[in-house]
Design a protein around this motif. Structure first.
Motif, mmCIF file in Angstrom:
data_model
loop_
_atom_site.group_PDB
_atom_site.id
_atom_site.type_symbol
_atom_site.label_atom_id
_atom_site.label_comp_id
_atom_site.label_asym_id
_atom_site.label_seq_id
_atom_site.Cartn_x
_atom_site.Cartn_y
_atom_site.Cartn_z
ATOM 1 N N LEU A 193 32.508 7.110 -0.811
ATOM 2 C CA LEU A 193 31.232 7.755 -1.120
ATOM 3 C C LEU A 193 30.854 8.778 -0.046
ATOM 4 O O LEU A 193 30.396 9.883 -0.368
ATOM 5 C CB LEU A 193 30.136 6.698 -1.257
ATOM 6 N N ILE A 194 31.071 8.447 1.219
ATOM 7 C CA ILE A 194 30.713 9.363 2.300
ATOM 8 C C ILE A 194 31.587 10.613 2.243
ATOM 9 O O ILE A 194 31.106 11.737 2.393
ATOM 10 C CB ILE A 194 30.858 8.670 3.668
ATOM 11 N N GLY A 195 32.880 10.417 1.998
ATOM 12 C CA GLY A 195 33.781 11.557 1.874
ATOM 13 C C GLY A 195 33.444 12.427 0.677
ATOM 14 O O GLY A 195 33.472 13.659 0.761
ATOM 15 N N ASN A 196 33.126 11.777 -0.449
ATOM 16 C CA ASN A 196 32.751 12.530 -1.647
ATOM 17 C C ASN A 196 31.537 13.421 -1.383
ATOM 18 O O ASN A 196 31.509 14.601 -1.766
ATOM 19 C CB ASN A 196 32.431 11.573 -2.796
ATOM 20 N N LEU A 238 25.286 11.759 6.958
ATOM 21 C CA LEU A 238 26.729 11.667 6.754
ATOM 22 C C LEU A 238 27.479 11.783 8.077
ATOM 23 O O LEU A 238 28.434 11.036 8.336
ATOM 24 C CB LEU A 238 27.185 12.751 5.782
ATOM 25 N N ASN A 239 27.051 12.722 8.918
ATOM 26 C CA ASN A 239 27.683 12.867 10.229
ATOM 27 C C ASN A 239 27.539 11.596 11.061
ATOM 28 O O ASN A 239 28.474 11.183 11.765
ATOM 29 C CB ASN A 239 27.082 14.048 10.989
ATOM 30 N N ALA A 240 26.373 10.970 10.970
ATOM 31 C CA ALA A 240 26.138 9.742 11.737
ATOM 32 C C ALA A 240 27.065 8.623 11.278
ATOM 33 O O ALA A 240 27.549 7.829 12.088
ATOM 34 C CB ALA A 240 24.682 9.309 11.600
ATOM 35 N N VAL A 241 27.318 8.555 9.978
ATOM 36 C CA VAL A 241 28.213 7.518 9.454
ATOM 37 C C VAL A 241 29.632 7.736 9.967
ATOM 38 O O VAL A 241 30.288 6.791 10.435
ATOM 39 C CB VAL A 241 28.196 7.506 7.917
#
Length: 212
Positions: free
Chosen positions: A122-125, A141-144
């Protein structure tokens, strides 16, 4: 006399019980996670998510203020789920450090295969479609990704201490490299409907760790 301000009513039919609110909200989150790992944020409509769980059209805004708020919740929920998965593998004291990473790779490969390689990360998508997403998602997203890199770097440091990889290896840099390449491998695996890209990347990464 105290002035009583009217309470603004949110759109949609209110639930009958508090536990019903929590249950329905959780179902919407789960349906959203499934949809976004398959199709992404932009291609997933609110109506589709509602249909997946049988929630009446128009009720969505009782549970979430907006689609953006819904997306932010999905990012946070997926991040928590994935952090738990990483800790389960990377902190497994019954395995050698590099075997822990191998176990993660195998677990991910099996998970994608179970869903016929239709679901990715999901994060990559979301990262791939950032240009069309709310700007508020960027920092999340960057934090993840930074969190995942930190967890893997700790695992690699343990491998270095155990003599599994050379002392000169920059574990933080290698962790960043892993997630950049891994997300590309996941994308390619979805495209090809095959585990081969994951296997090729994993072999290359492990081989690279041994080079001084």
């Amino acid at each position: 006399m105290e002035i009583q301000h009217p309470v603004a009513r949110r759109r949609g039919r209110p639930p009958k019980r508090p536990d019903e609110t929590l249950e329905t909200r959780e179902l919407l989150i789960r349906a959203g996670l499934e949809a976004l790992t398959e199709k992404g944020f932009s291609a997933t409509g609110i109506d589709e998510v509602l249909k997946r769980v049988g929630v009446p059209k128009g009720s969505f805004y009782h549970y979430f203020e907006s689609k953006e708020a819904f997306g932010a919740e999905l990012i946070d929920r997926y991040a928590s789920y994935f952090a738990y998965k990483l800790d389960r593998h990377f902190n497994d004291q019954s395995r050698k450090p590099l075997d822990r990473l191998s176990a993660f790779v195998e677990d991910a490969r099996g998970g994608m295969a179970r869903h016929d390689f239709r679901r990715g990360c999901l994060i990559g998508n979301l990262g791939q479609e950032m240009a069309a997403l709310p700007e508020s998602f960027r920092a999340r997203l960057n934090a993840v990704f930074c969190d995942w890199e930190r967890r893997l770097a700790c695992c690699l440091e343990t491998a270095k201490e155990a003599g599994e990889i050379p002392a000169v290896v920059d574990c933080a840099q290698q962790a960043t490299f892993f997630w950049i390449g891994w997300e590309g491998a996941v994308l390619r695996a979805k495209l090809e409907r095959s585990a081969k890209p994951l296997e090729i990347f994993a072999r290359g990464f492990f081989a690279g760790l041994q080079r001084p």
